[in-house]
Each structure stands twice: as C-alpha cells, then as structure tokens.
Design a protein around this motif. Structure first.
Motif, PDB file in Angstrom:
ATOM      1  N   GLY A   1       1.143  18.901   9.061  1.00  9.12           N
ATOM      2  CA  GLY A   1       2.270  18.016   9.293  1.00  9.12           C
ATOM      3  C   GLY A   1       2.617  17.160   8.098  1.00  9.12           C
ATOM      4  N   GLY A   2       1.920  17.336   6.973  1.00 11.66           N
ATOM      5  CA  GLY A   2       2.204  16.549   5.782  1.00 11.66           C
ATOM      6  C   GLY A   2       2.787  17.402   4.672  1.00 11.66           C
ATOM      7  N   LEU A   3       2.796  16.827   3.484  1.00 14.10           N
ATOM      8  CA  LEU A   3       3.305  17.507   2.291  1.00 14.10           C
ATOM      9  C   LEU A   3       2.135  17.876   1.397  1.00 14.10           C
ATOM     10  CD1 LEU A   3       5.474  18.283   0.129  1.00 14.10           C
ATOM     11  CD2 LEU A   3       5.408  15.883  -0.598  1.00 14.10           C
ATOM     12  N   VAL A   4       2.003  19.160   1.065  1.00 12.61           N
ATOM     13  CA  VAL A   4       0.993  19.595   0.107  1.00 12.61           C
ATOM     14  C   VAL A   4       1.703  20.329  -1.016  1.00 12.61           C
ATOM     15  CG1 VAL A   4      -1.014  21.052  -0.322  1.00 12.61           C
ATOM     16  CG2 VAL A   4      -0.854  19.766   1.794  1.00 12.61           C
ATOM     17  N   LEU A   5       1.517  19.840  -2.214  1.00 13.80           N
ATOM     18  CA  LEU A   5       2.135  20.430  -3.388  1.00 13.80           C
ATOM     19  C   LEU A   5       1.041  21.012  -4.270  1.00 13.80           C
ATOM     20  CD1 LEU A   5       5.006  20.644  -4.690  1.00 13.80           C
ATOM     21  CD2 LEU A   5       4.395  18.637  -6.034  1.00 13.80           C
ATOM     22  N   ALA A   6       1.146  22.316  -4.520  1.00 12.39           N
ATOM     23  CA  ALA A   6       0.204  22.973  -5.426  1.00 12.39           C
ATOM     24  C   ALA A   6       0.852  23.080  -6.794  1.00 12.39           C
ATOM     25  CB  ALA A   6      -0.156  24.363  -4.904  1.00 12.39           C
ATOM     26  N   PHE A   7       0.038  22.980  -7.838  1.00 18.38           N
ATOM     27  CA  PHE A   7       0.610  23.028  -9.186  1.00 18.38           C
ATOM     28  C   PHE A   7      -0.439  23.513 -10.172  1.00 18.38           C
ATOM     29  CE2 PHE A   7      -1.299  18.938  -8.517  1.00 18.38           C
ATOM     30  CZ  PHE A   7      -1.901  18.599  -9.712  1.00 18.38           C
ATOM     31  N   HIS A   8       0.047  23.970 -11.318  1.00 26.94           N
ATOM     32  CA  HIS A   8      -0.849  24.413 -12.384  1.00 26.94           C
ATOM     33  C   HIS A   8      -1.407  23.219 -13.134  1.00 26.94           C
ATOM     34  CE1 HIS A   8      -0.087  28.673 -12.099  1.00 26.94           C
ATOM     35  NE2 HIS A   8       1.218  28.469 -12.124  1.00 26.94           N
ATOM     36  N   LEU A   9      -2.691  23.266 -13.451  1.00 29.11           N
ATOM     37  CA  LEU A   9      -3.305  22.220 -14.259  1.00 29.11           C
ATOM     38  C   LEU A   9      -3.718  22.759 -15.622  1.00 29.11           C
ATOM     39  CD1 LEU A   9      -3.939  19.251 -14.059  1.00 29.11           C
ATOM     40  CD2 LEU A   9      -6.208  19.812 -13.253  1.00 29.11           C
ATOM     41  N   ASP A  10      -3.096  23.836 -16.035  1.00 33.03           N
ATOM     42  CA  ASP A  10      -3.385  24.424 -17.340  1.00 33.03           C
ATOM     43  C   ASP A  10      -2.101  25.054 -17.842  1.00 33.03           C
ATOM     44  OD1 ASP A  10      -4.105  26.287 -19.439  1.00 33.03           O
ATOM     45  OD2 ASP A  10      -6.179  25.966 -18.839  1.00 33.03           O
ATOM     46  N   THR A  11      -1.571  24.539 -18.937  1.00 32.04           N
ATOM     47  CA  THR A  11      -0.278  25.007 -19.433  1.00 32.04           C
ATOM     48  C   THR A  11      -0.290  26.500 -19.683  1.00 32.04           C
ATOM     49  OG1 THR A  11       0.035  22.864 -20.473  1.00 32.04           O
ATOM     50  CG2 THR A  11       1.477  24.625 -21.204  1.00 32.04           C
ATOM     51  N   ARG A  12      -1.412  27.025 -20.169  1.00 34.90           N
ATOM     52  CA  ARG A  12      -1.475  28.467 -20.429  1.00 34.90           C
ATOM     53  C   ARG A  12      -1.326  29.252 -19.140  1.00 34.90           C
ATOM     54  NH1 ARG A  12      -6.978  27.963 -23.583  1.00 34.90           N
ATOM     55  NH2 ARG A  12      -7.135  26.384 -21.972  1.00 34.90           N
ATOM     56  N   SER A  13      -1.951  28.777 -18.051  1.00 32.30           N
ATOM     57  CA  SER A  13      -1.803  29.453 -16.768  1.00 32.30           C
ATOM     58  C   SER A  13      -0.372  29.354 -16.271  1.00 32.30           C
ATOM     59  CB  SER A  13      -2.753  28.834 -15.731  1.00 32.30           C
ATOM     60  OG  SER A  13      -4.092  29.005 -16.117  1.00 32.30           O
ATOM     61  N   ALA A  14       0.242  28.193 -16.483  1.00 36.25           N
ATOM     62  CA  ALA A  14       1.589  27.987 -15.986  1.00 36.25           C
ATOM     63  C   ALA A  14       2.579  28.937 -16.640  1.00 36.25           C
ATOM     64  CB  ALA A  14       2.027  26.556 -16.235  1.00 36.25           C
ATOM     65  N   ARG A  15       2.266  29.410 -17.846  1.00 35.48           N
ATOM     66  CA  ARG A  15       3.179  30.292 -18.552  1.00 35.48           C
ATOM     67  C   ARG A  15       2.881  31.763 -18.300  1.00 35.48           C
ATOM     68  NH1 ARG A  15       4.057  27.826 -24.620  1.00 35.48           N
ATOM     69  NH2 ARG A  15       5.812  26.498 -24.081  1.00 35.48           N
ATOM     70  N   ALA A  16       1.812  32.044 -17.549  1.00 38.58           N
ATOM     71  CA  ALA A  16       1.421  33.437 -17.351  1.00 38.58           C
ATOM     72  C   ALA A  16       2.432  34.143 -16.462  1.00 38.58           C
ATOM     73  CB  ALA A  16       0.028  33.510 -16.725  1.00 38.58           C
ATOM     74  N   GLU A  17       3.032  35.195 -16.977  1.00 38.69           N
ATOM     75  CA  GLU A  17       3.997  35.974 -16.225  1.00 38.69           C
ATOM     76  C   GLU A  17       3.719  37.451 -16.451  1.00 38.69           C
ATOM     77  OE1 GLU A  17       7.811  34.863 -17.620  1.00 38.69           O
ATOM     78  OE2 GLU A  17       7.680  32.789 -16.946  1.00 38.69           O
TER      79      GLU A  17
ATOM     80  N   ARG B   1       8.725  26.856 -11.381  1.00 38.35           N
ATOM     81  CA  ARG B   1       7.871  27.896 -10.801  1.00 38.35           C
ATOM     82  C   ARG B   1       6.393  27.531 -10.858  1.00 38.35           C
ATOM     83  NH1 ARG B   1       8.264  32.947 -13.534  1.00 38.35           N
ATOM     84  NH2 ARG B   1       9.008  31.789 -15.331  1.00 38.35           N
ATOM     85  N   SER B   2       6.072  26.422 -11.527  1.00 37.13           N
ATOM     86  CA  SER B   2       4.684  25.983 -11.581  1.00 37.13           C
ATOM     87  C   SER B   2       4.301  25.101 -10.402  1.00 37.13           C
ATOM     88  CB  SER B   2       4.425  25.229 -12.891  1.00 37.13           C
ATOM     89  OG  SER B   2       4.570  26.103 -13.988  1.00 37.13           O
ATOM     90  N   PHE B   3       5.228  24.889  -9.465  1.00 37.21           N
ATOM     91  CA  PHE B   3       4.938  24.117  -8.268  1.00 37.21           C
ATOM     92  C   PHE B   3       5.217  24.962  -7.028  1.00 37.21           C
ATOM     93  CE2 PHE B   3       5.567  20.882 -11.411  1.00 37.21           C
ATOM     94  CZ  PHE B   3       4.642  19.908 -11.071  1.00 37.21           C
ATOM     95  N   LEU B   4       4.460  24.684  -5.998  1.00 40.38           N
ATOM     96  CA  LEU B   4       4.621  25.444  -4.762  1.00 40.38           C
ATOM     97  C   LEU B   4       4.191  24.581  -3.590  1.00 40.38           C
ATOM     98  CD1 LEU B   4       5.186  28.352  -3.588  1.00 40.38           C
ATOM     99  CD2 LEU B   4       2.715  28.684  -3.672  1.00 40.38           C
TER     100      LEU B   4
END
Length: 756
Positions: free
Chosen positions: A43-59, A32-35
């Motif tokens: 026309g290409g691939l763009v991958l968004a991701f968290h660059l902060d573990t604390r943010s990645a765990r925010a639910e 869920r940390s990638f989108l």
C-alpha cells in the motif's frame, strides 16, 4: 610456493584496483534507472534504482535495460521511510549517510527514517564492497536523485488529490503542503497514490544546492548506535544459533607451511571438543591454507584445545623471510640507483646548478591491521545450501569465492552481511570466510569460526615496509629537483607487493621540473595487503618530512614553501578514456585552502617555549585534501606530549558532521599510534609479535585533543575513512624537529628513542 604467493598478490592488487575505481559521474542516471515495485510496498511507494552508474548504463543491443534495479527507498502508509543499504557497515557510518542523503532530497522527517542491510546478491545490488573511501562517491548522485524522484511523485499525488497545480505544493519533514491554502498531507497518507504516479523525467527533477540542505552537514547519531551501546547482536562475533558449535583454525606460523602431523587424538579427548581434523586447503592464502580445525562446544573449549595442539609442520615451501636481513640488503641497494621508471628533465644538471642539495634516507616498518573484532564467520551447511554470516568488507567477492571453492550452484550459497568491528583493508580479504565454509562442510551443525587475537597477528595481510633514498634540490625557495630510489618488496620479482609500490599522490611525476624515480625489489613471501590509505599512508610520511627538510635548507617558511609547491605546473590529464572526476583530482586551490586554515587554527608562526614544537603537513589521498598540524613538547628523556592535533579537510559537502569529525579524529589518532610505536618483525618467516603486549597501540591517557575543521566545497563528496591518516606522521616528525632540532627519518618513531 613462490608462484602461489605471486598469484595471491596479483589477486589482491586486482581487488584494490576494483575497490578504488569509480565510474565517472553523469548529470543524471536517466528515467529508465528507476522502477516502481508494484505489489511490494503493502500500500506504499517503493522506488527501485541503480546505485552504480556503470550498471545504470548497461543496455543490450535492443536498447533494453539488462541490469536488475538494485536499491530501494520505501515510503510506507505509516509514514516511515526505509532505505536499503547494500554496502557493509564497518564503522565508517555508511548506513547512516545513505539514509541522510536520500532523506535530504526526499524532504523526509529523519525521525521516521530507517535503514536496512541488504542481503549479499551482486546480481541484484551490483558491487557490495566497502574500501578505498568510495562508498559515498559511488552513491552520491544516484541516492540524491532517488530521494528527489520519490519526493516529486509524492508532491504530484498530493496535487492531484487537491486538484491544484504541482507548482503550488512544497514538502518538508515528510509532509506535503499546499502553500496557498495551508492544507497538509503526510507522506504516509500519499504513499499509495504516489505509487500510481508515473516516474518523472529524472533530468527535470531538481536537486538541492548545498545552501538548501536541512539535514546534510548537521550532526546525527548513527542508526545503529543505540543497539551498539545496549549490546544488541550486530557484529559477526555476536552471531548465535541453536546448536551452534565453535571452531578455531591453526595454520603454519611461517606462510606456506603444511601439516605433517598433529596430536589430534589427544585433542579429541579434551572436554567440550567435538572433533579435530586437518584441512589440506586450496593452497591460496586468500582462501584456505593447510591447517588444523578444532570443533568445540564453546569458545573457551576451542581456545583451550588450541593451546594444547601440537603440530609438526612441513616448511619446505614456507617463508624464510627475515626483515632484519632485508633492512641490511636495502642499505646495500640504496646508493645503486636502478634504471629509472620516471626521468623528467635533466636532474643531474639541476643538482649541479648551484642549488642547495639535500640527501636523506627514510624507512618504515611493516604493520598489522588489528581491527577491534578478530576475524570470524559463521557457516551452516544444510539442505544442500551453504548459508553464512560474515563481517567482510567484500562479501560479494566472498560469495563468488565460496561458489567456486565448493563448486556449488549460485543459488545454493547465501551470505548475510553483519556489521564489522573495523576493517582498515584487512576484511577486503575473505580467507576467514573461506575457512569457515570449508570447516562447515565437515560439521553437521552451524559452526562459528572464531580467530584469537594471536591468529590475527600471525595470519594478517600486512602493510609492507619500505626504504627510500632521496635527493632533492631547492633554488630560489622552490623545489627544483627530486630523486627517489624506493627499495621495496615483491612477491613475483616483477612489481612491488600490494601496498608497497608507488603512489602518484605522494610522488607525482610533476613534483618538480626535474624528477627521477627508480625501484629496487627484494623477495617476500609474507602476505601483504592494503592498510588504511594503501601506499599513501607511508609515502606521505616520506614526502611530507623531506619537503620540510628542503624548506629548512631553502630557509623558507614551510607553509610558504608548500604553497609554492601546490602551484607547480601539473601534469596534463590523459586524453585516453573518460574525462577525470575533478572531485577526486588534486586541486591546488583546495590544497592551499586547507593548508592556510590549518596554519591559522594551529597558530602557525606563534612563539613557543623551548622543547615545544609545531609541525604541519599536507596530504592528498582518495579525493581528500587534508592538512594536519601537530603541537607537542619533548622532555630531556625524549618523552613526547602531544598537546593538540589540528585537522582541516576539504572532501566536498559533509553528509553527517558527527561521523565526519569522528572519522577525522580516528584517522589522526590511528596515524599517531602507528607512527609512534607499531612495528611487525619477521624472522624465519614468522611474525614475532603475538598480542598487544608487544604491539603498543596508543593508550587513552596519551590520546591528544584533535580539533577538526572542514571547508565544505561544492565538489562531489569524497570519502573520509582514509585521507586523514597519511599526513599525520609527517606533521609529527616535523614537530619533533621543531622542538628538538633532530630529524626523525624512521617509522615507528620509537626506533629513534622517543616515547609517548
């Protein structure tokens, strides 16, 4: 006014704590940390991701992601790979390093990788500062996983097009290869198909081992280097805009003073001057202190008018500090050990047990940052928006400050991050940014605030000076007791000023079986702040030098003495909170490894001619285990020639060897320059140094050879902007002792009559 300075110092210490805090690493940041950003890639691939573990765990309570995905890696149809770097580039090479980490796991062709600087938007990017040597440690896991995830999606797209198992496909240099048939497809040709692939389970996407690296650990030129050497506008000082004006801001030379009157009418009549006015400021040294703004058509016009400016200051609430008086007071306080903050074992019994006892006092001066690029920021108040360009180390914090200070909605402040010409902790504060914004509110045009070098000296947040009164005991070749009375400065009378306190890296509670540590504080209103490896940069001079005194008293080889010290019983980590990050924890094996290699590479134990000496010291700082050796000679006039500095570090795997070597060389030379000759004097609240004429930065002709070696361990990488500075001063002092028999216990060393 003392309450104001106590408040600002508390805010600075909060900034340092935030900068140095890194969330504990986790095995994976989760699917869920990638989108995928559909429709964003062209026309290409763009991958968004968290660059902060604390943010990645925010639910939230419903288990849904609540934090916006914040960083991007894009693979375009033309086969280019773009990485968005959210952190500021201040010369530490972070833009290049971020790109390399992703490119390594992506198996991208480095020649096709570009790195773009992100806008300042904490809601999207989270923390966007740089400091504490944390940029690489913060991003290491997430960046690798982002590259590996994008690679897996590209391989999956190729396998689907060829109708073959994924296991038969590999990737290299931005090309996917079907191993049995030899068929190949570039990433660009696969980017559109890859964007339709589901994001894989990140936990199942393998990451490379260090032995598999093709890019990391090799030498690469910085992504901005060609632009820098060809003079392209990258830095804050380079900003140019149509109709832009130039501003300079003059504050009271004694911190806390206010404007009573100024010859504004005369200034306004000078050629090229557009306006001149007084700002009352916010009263916060971190924002805008009272002063006089001059608005001009050119930088020369602004500086010429500044030279003609005459201000009468109200200094009733201003600093009256005298460091000469403080030094005398410290000598009075030194023998009077206060109630100890640390009292382990029975130190008095240890001193009386027949051990060899050594007493000494050490002191070090206040110093200034003096990064190459003087403070500046450009601000433009237009259409109800405050738009700014700045070389700050913490533009995200600066954004919040501008919003609060000007009482503007969040969407009405825009900050563009420029490259910074050095930082060293000074640009963690955003006073120059706030001044530019306050001035721009009164100017109907874009305006660049440009400080002079003299302003940088007068209005710095200085590294605090300090005084240590030490007593140690050695028995059977080992350290048995250690007592330290630190006399330092305080803005509030309750705790030391920023950078003036205790570093547990330098004075751990388990330093010896018997330890006593106490602190006495003297009032100070001159602003202090973090300076390259805060606290460690001075206390490791004290510790590294005094440990050498103790090894001499014990008649023990110093390397052997330090090896014994490394294996002392270590304090058990706290059971409260998350487990410690072992990559940033002192490790005796890593410490012994760098010391042993430094001794070997420097020729420790070799016979040297009279007047020549070799000194060695160890430092653990910001996750870096560093040993440094200095070989020098001293002539009859106390003139020092440094023949070689050897630096050995264990900071985990090296990202870019070129940058790492440069950081180590720069840290060692900065440490040498500062230890030898740099000192800020303050009398009547005024800084006495005004420019490099009375602040002798090391000259190129005196710069020694710096030989750098790394032990690339498998720990997560630490940063390198700071760890190479602290051990240098002790190694230098120990080398002087080896060459002359004289112990230098003061810094800068020029106080003891030495020159370089």
């Amino acid at each position: 006014m003392s309450e104001t300075f106590a408040k600002y110092d508390s805010e600075i210490q909060a900034i340092i704590a935030e900068v140095e805090t890194i969330a504990p690493p986790v095995a994976t940041i989760g699917r869920r940390s990638f989108l995928k950003l559909a429709g964003f890639a062209g026309g290409g691939l763009v991958l968004a991701f968290h660059l902060d573990t604390r943010s990645a765990r925010a639910e939230d309570a419903g288990g849904h992601e609540t934090t916006t995905l914040n960083s991007f890696v894009r693979v375009a149809p033309d086969n280019t790979v773009t990485v968005v770097s959210k952190g500021p580039e201040i010369g530490q090479g972070i833009k290049t390093a971020f790109g390399l980490i992703i490119a390594e796991e992506l198996d991208a062709d480095w020649k096709t990788v570009r790195v773009d600087q992100a806008l300042i938007n904490p809601k999207v990017y989270g923390y966007q500062g740089a400091g504490g040597s944390t940029s690489i440690p913060r991003g290491w896991d997430q960046l690798r996983q982002a590259g590996a995830t994008a690679r897996a999606m590209l391989i999956a797209a190729a396998a689907k097009r060829w109708k073959v198992p994924v296991s038969e496909c590999t990737a290299a240099s931005s090309v996917v290869i079907h191993t049995p048939s030899g068929r190949k497809l570039t990433y660009g040709a696969l980017a559109k198909d890859a964007s339709a692939e589901p994001v894989p389970d990140v936990a199942k996407v393998p990451l490379k081992t260090r032995a598999q690296y093709k890019l990391l650990g090799k030498r690469f030129t910085g992504v901005d280097n060609s632009k820098i050497v060809t003079g392209q506008p990258l830095f804050g000082i380079d900003v140019q805009m149509p109709g832009m004006l130039i501003a300079n801001y003059t504050k009271c030379p004694a911190s806390g003073g206010k404007v009573k009157s100024a010859n504004l009418d005369e200034i306004k009549k000078m050629p090229g001057i557009v306006d001149a006015f007084v700002l009352d400021g916010t009263g916060n040294p971190l924002e805008v202190m009272p002063g006089v703004a001059i608005i001009a058509k050119t930088t020369w016009d602004a500086f010429r008018a500044k030279a003609a400016l005459k201000v009468e200051w109200d200094e009733s609430g201003a600093s009256k500090d005298s460091l000469t008086q403080a030094a005398a007071k410290a000598k009075e306080l030194g023998p009077q050990m206060p109630a100890p903050e640390t009292n382990v074992g029975d130190i008095d019994a240890a001193f009386a047990s027949g051990a060899k006892v050594v007493e000494a006092s050490y002191d070090y001066a206040m110093v200034s940052h003096q990064q190459l690029e003087p403070q500046n920021s450009t601000a433009w108040w237009h259409d109800g928006i405050m738009e700014m360009w700045t070389p700050s180390q913490q533009s995200d914090r600066g954004l919040a400050m501008i919003i609060s200070m000007l009482k503007l909605p969040e969407d009405k402040v825009i900050i563009h991050q420029t490259r910074a010409g050095g930082g060293f902790g000074r640009r963690l504060m955003n006073d120059y940014l706030c001044e530019a914004a306050a001035i721009a509110m009164k100017v109907n045009a874009p305006v660049k605030l440009q400080w002079k070098r003299e302003d940088d000296f007068a209005y710095d947040f200085f590294r605090a000076g300090g005084y240590h009164f030490l007593k140690g005991a050695v028995k059977d070749g080992k350290l048995s007791a250690f007592q330290n009375h630190l006399v330092t400065f305080s803005a509030d009378g309750k705790r030391p000023v920023s950078g003036g306190g205790r570093s547990n890296n330098s004075f751990p509670t388990d330093m010896a079986p018997n330890v006593r540590y106490g602190v006495s504080m003297m009032p100070l209103q001159v602003p202090c702040g973090p300076w390259r490896a805060p606290t460690d940069n001075v206390q490791m001079f004290v510790v590294g030098s005094f440990l050498h005194e103790l090894s001499v008293a014990a008649e023990c080889d110093h390397v052997e003495f330090l090896m014994n010290w490394f294996t002392r019983p270590l304090a058990k980590p706290s059971t409260q909170g998350p487990p410690p990050d072992l990559s940033r924890t002192f490790n005796p094996t890593r410490a012994a490894g760098v010391l042993k290699l430094a001794a070997e590479k420097s020729g420790w134990g070799k016979k040297l001619p009279a007047g020549r000496g070799l000194g060695i010291a160890f430092g653990f700082s910001y996750g870096g285990h560093i040993a440094e050796a200095v070989e020098l000679s001293v002539d009859a006039n106390k003139h020092i020639t440094v023949h070689k500095i050897t630096v050995v570090g264990d900071i985990g795997p090296i990202i870019n060897m070129s940058s790492a070597e440069n950081q180590a060389q720069g840290g060692a030379i900065d440490g040498l320059s500062t230890a030898m000759g740099l000192e800020i004097a303050v009398e009547k609240g005024r800084v006495q140094q005004t420019n490099f004429g009375d602040y002798p930065i090391l000259r190129m002709s005196s710069a020694p050879k710096v030989e750098v070696h790394f032990i690339q361990s498998d720990f997560r990488p630490a940063g390198l902007g700071e760890p190479c500075v602290p051990p240098l001063a002790a190694a230098l002092g120990n080398a002087i002792f080896a060459a002359t028999g004289e112990r230098v216990r003061t810094m800068p060393i020029k106080r003891a009559g030495y020159t370089i």
